[in-house]
Scaffold this motif. Sequence first.
Motif, PDB file in Angstrom:
ATOM      1  N   ARG A  91       0.846  -1.206   0.000  1.00 40.99           N
ATOM      2  CA  ARG A  91       0.000   0.000   0.000  1.00 40.99           C
ATOM      3  C   ARG A  91       0.876   1.250   0.000  1.00 40.99           C
ATOM      4  O   ARG A  91       1.375   1.672   1.031  1.00 40.99           O
ATOM      5  CB  ARG A  91      -0.932  -0.022   1.213  1.00 40.99           C
ATOM      6  CG  ARG A  91      -1.872  -1.225   1.221  1.00 40.99           C
ATOM      7  CD  ARG A  91      -2.572  -1.356   2.542  1.00 40.99           C
ATOM      8  NE  ARG A  91      -1.586  -1.425   3.618  1.00 40.99           N
ATOM      9  CZ  ARG A  91      -1.832  -1.091   4.871  1.00 40.99           C
ATOM     10  NH1 ARG A  91      -3.008  -0.656   5.237  1.00 40.99           N
ATOM     11  NH2 ARG A  91      -0.887  -1.187   5.781  1.00 40.99           N
ATOM     12  N   LEU A 110      -2.193   6.717   3.565  1.00 41.85           N
ATOM     13  CA  LEU A 110      -2.824   5.984   2.458  1.00 41.85           C
ATOM     14  C   LEU A 110      -3.664   6.955   1.633  1.00 41.85           C
ATOM     15  O   LEU A 110      -4.009   8.042   2.094  1.00 41.85           O
ATOM     16  CB  LEU A 110      -3.722   4.874   3.019  1.00 41.85           C
ATOM     17  CG  LEU A 110      -3.020   3.829   3.886  1.00 41.85           C
ATOM     18  CD1 LEU A 110      -4.031   2.941   4.580  1.00 41.85           C
ATOM     19  CD2 LEU A 110      -2.065   2.985   3.042  1.00 41.85           C
ATOM     20  N   THR A 239      -0.443  -2.523  -5.784  1.00 39.15           N
ATOM     21  CA  THR A 239      -0.272  -1.149  -5.324  1.00 39.15           C
ATOM     22  C   THR A 239      -1.215  -0.225  -6.098  1.00 39.15           C
ATOM     23  O   THR A 239      -1.855   0.663  -5.524  1.00 39.15           O
ATOM     24  CB  THR A 239       1.195  -0.705  -5.555  1.00 39.15           C
ATOM     25  OG1 THR A 239       2.051  -1.592  -4.856  1.00 39.15           O
ATOM     26  CG2 THR A 239       1.425   0.710  -5.092  1.00 39.15           C
ATOM     27  N   ASP A 242      -4.838  -0.919  -5.002  1.00 45.96           N
ATOM     28  CA  ASP A 242      -5.078  -0.361  -3.666  1.00 45.96           C
ATOM     29  C   ASP A 242      -5.394   1.135  -3.774  1.00 45.96           C
ATOM     30  O   ASP A 242      -6.361   1.620  -3.184  1.00 45.96           O
ATOM     31  CB  ASP A 242      -3.835  -0.585  -2.786  1.00 45.96           C
ATOM     32  CG  ASP A 242      -3.870   0.229  -1.508  1.00 45.96           C
ATOM     33  OD1 ASP A 242      -4.628  -0.160  -0.607  1.00 45.96           O
ATOM     34  OD2 ASP A 242      -3.163   1.253  -1.428  1.00 45.96           O
TER      35      ASP A 242
END
Lengths: 252, 506
Positions: A91, A110, A239, A242
């Motif tokens: 992530r 994030l 990635t 996400d």
Amino acid sequence: MLRALKERLGIQGHRTMAYPDGPVVLPERFRGYPTLQRDLLCDLDGTACAAACPFGALGCSENGLSLDMGKCLFCADCPASSCVGFSNDHRLAVSKREELLVQTNAEHKLAQPLAPDMRKLFGRSLKFREVSAGGCNACEADSNVLTTIGWDLGRFGIQFVASPRHADGIWVTGPVSENMREALLKTWEAIPAPKIVVACGACAIAGGPFSGSPQISLGLDTLLPVDLYIPGCPPHPATILDGLLRLQGRLA
Amino acid sequence: MNDTLRLIYNGRAIACGDIPCSDQDRFLQTILEMTGRGWRVSSYCGFPAGEVTTLFCLLASPADGVLGIMQTVCTGTEFPSIAVQCPQVQLFEREIAEQCGIRFIGHPWFKPVRFVRSAVSGQDAWGRPDDQPIQVGVMDYYRVEGEEIHEVAVGPVHAGVIEPGHFRFQCHGEQVFHLEISLGYQHRGIEQLLIGGPHPQTLRQVEAIAGDTSIGHGLAYCMVLESLSQTRPPAAAHALRGIALELERLANHTGDLGAIAGDVGYLPTSSFCGRIRGDFLNMSAIICGSRFGRGLLKPGGTVFGLDQAQREELQNRLATGRAELTSAIELLWNTPSVMSRLEGTGVVSVESAVEMGLVGPAARACSLKRDVRSDYPFGIYRMAQVPIATAHHGDVCSRSSVRWEECQKSLDFCVEQLRQLPAGSHAVELKPLQGDHLSVALTEGWRGEICHLAITDADGRFKQYKVCDPSFHNWQGLAMALRNEQISDFPLCNKSFNLSYCGFDL
Ligand code: SF4
Ligand code: SF4
């Protein structure tokens, strides 16, 4: 026809992965979210530590270590600084450029969901026009792979479309070479508003391995307002996904 | 052999002083003579310094595993073109023209290659003024005239998630009379970044010449450094590099076979292969953490080795991959509607392939036995031969079957190498680079011959570095394959070559 069905039912099978409901499977040597731990035996001073990364991603001061994921290629050429490691956490995507700066003991940032009005529009249907602009085609490949049956991007209502007129956003890979700048900007103009911008890969974020070349731009966000930064060279498909799912507010 | 040409082996360096320097006529005559005898032009490049430009030509022998290098000096801004007699140099001449500002007199197709300024300020082969920007794609396109002729222009931005390029079709109804391909959009100045190196960034930049060929180009670069420093990587490194190179081939061939199936509307193979390709990429990630093999290679060896468990894991995955790929590809060959679309589409004759100097599967599909792994063996291929796969019709079907055969050979190779992976270290320290030397490194990437040519200055830094991706040889092949085809078959023909834009544009 029958034979194709037989192969499908037999050896090929149903292969869409469990992620995001289940865990994503990554190889042991995969280099994900950086771990910064000041090595007490490290006798490098700030300059020497910064020099351990040829791409200018590392920094070291009294406040601790920092690693700019926007510049980092996750190449692990930096063991000269024994303080840097890479975890298996895929992530990496974030919503703001400054959030790409990883610091000792700082919180893992994030990507954030789009603003409510945008999310209402794009939360369940999000179409991108991809523009490849001077990279190495690996970012394109690992964006494209999301459309294969294993990842099945379509199940989230996300799709790469052929025309900018049909798109809700632009998806940029590569460091925006001089020769692609105009085509990129024209494609952007052709997308109806409201629209979003994704910078996929180190090149698009800050030039990647080509940073310093006079033939490229200084980063996509000097040209367009970026909504999602996906670091990596290239970013792993997990990635990328996400980041997208967080942008849509499907992952919390 | 004449004394104009100095013989050299793949992956070796020689002192610059040992490279014969001939006059222009002799130099050009030798290219014509040798290509007439079946040699190929592997690289032809120019390096300007002050008032003069030194031109180098690397020729590759068809038979005895040797290469030949020679040089000449061009004073002034003009040089004779031999593209009419020897079409395989046409693009090389244009590249030299663009990079060095030299006009090639008598070139029949004299157009820019990447739309960049020459290294010599104020010197432009097309007389474009210094104070105006060079506009990419602006050149004199070939046109077919006539009332019923229409032109279709596509790109730079294409409909798929693919790289940019500009294509112009001269059509009569659906039929394509001519396709012209104009590139340069991906130019990011890689060769310029390499000058003065090796820098700490260099390997990462070389790996990104063409991301789907990170190992192919990365390996050529490592071979350059190893030859210049007379460093010998350990046996385990050679084996691991070979495995990585073949995994790269497997992933790309698998992906392209799937894409070919997709372009004729045969979805089972298309979706199966899309996934299986990923499985091969993931095998590279087991070895080094990156699906594209980034970070595996280093000059002197490899960064990673493999333990017993990893070897077993890879063996298991290869066995599964083989079974699944075989199932997916057999479907293609057993579906008559697919075969009828592949057979006879996009034919390149063997004569054209020779004239254009095609390499890789595109050449082998025209029955030309060209493969660096066996012609100029390097690394592990000196010990372990990989049989060359060929086909004979030069069409999409031949290019597909060559790729499938190569997949099988690569699988065999990987299984074999994993089984007998040499023990011991997988890297040695690189020694200092020799000054005033020239090194040549060829590898067989999945698209064909990759050529890196480097020249060091007195201190052992790169004075010049020339990269030639297989796409540089092969784009013209795609253009020829389209002649007299339906324009709707362009995607299919294109996939059967799947050439690199970034590898070409540098
Ligand atoms: S992984 Fe590579 S790019 Fe990232 S900080 Fe380390 S040396 Fe720099
Ligand atoms: S970020 Fe890395 S992988 Fe992506 S285009 Fe740039 S060089 Fe290639």
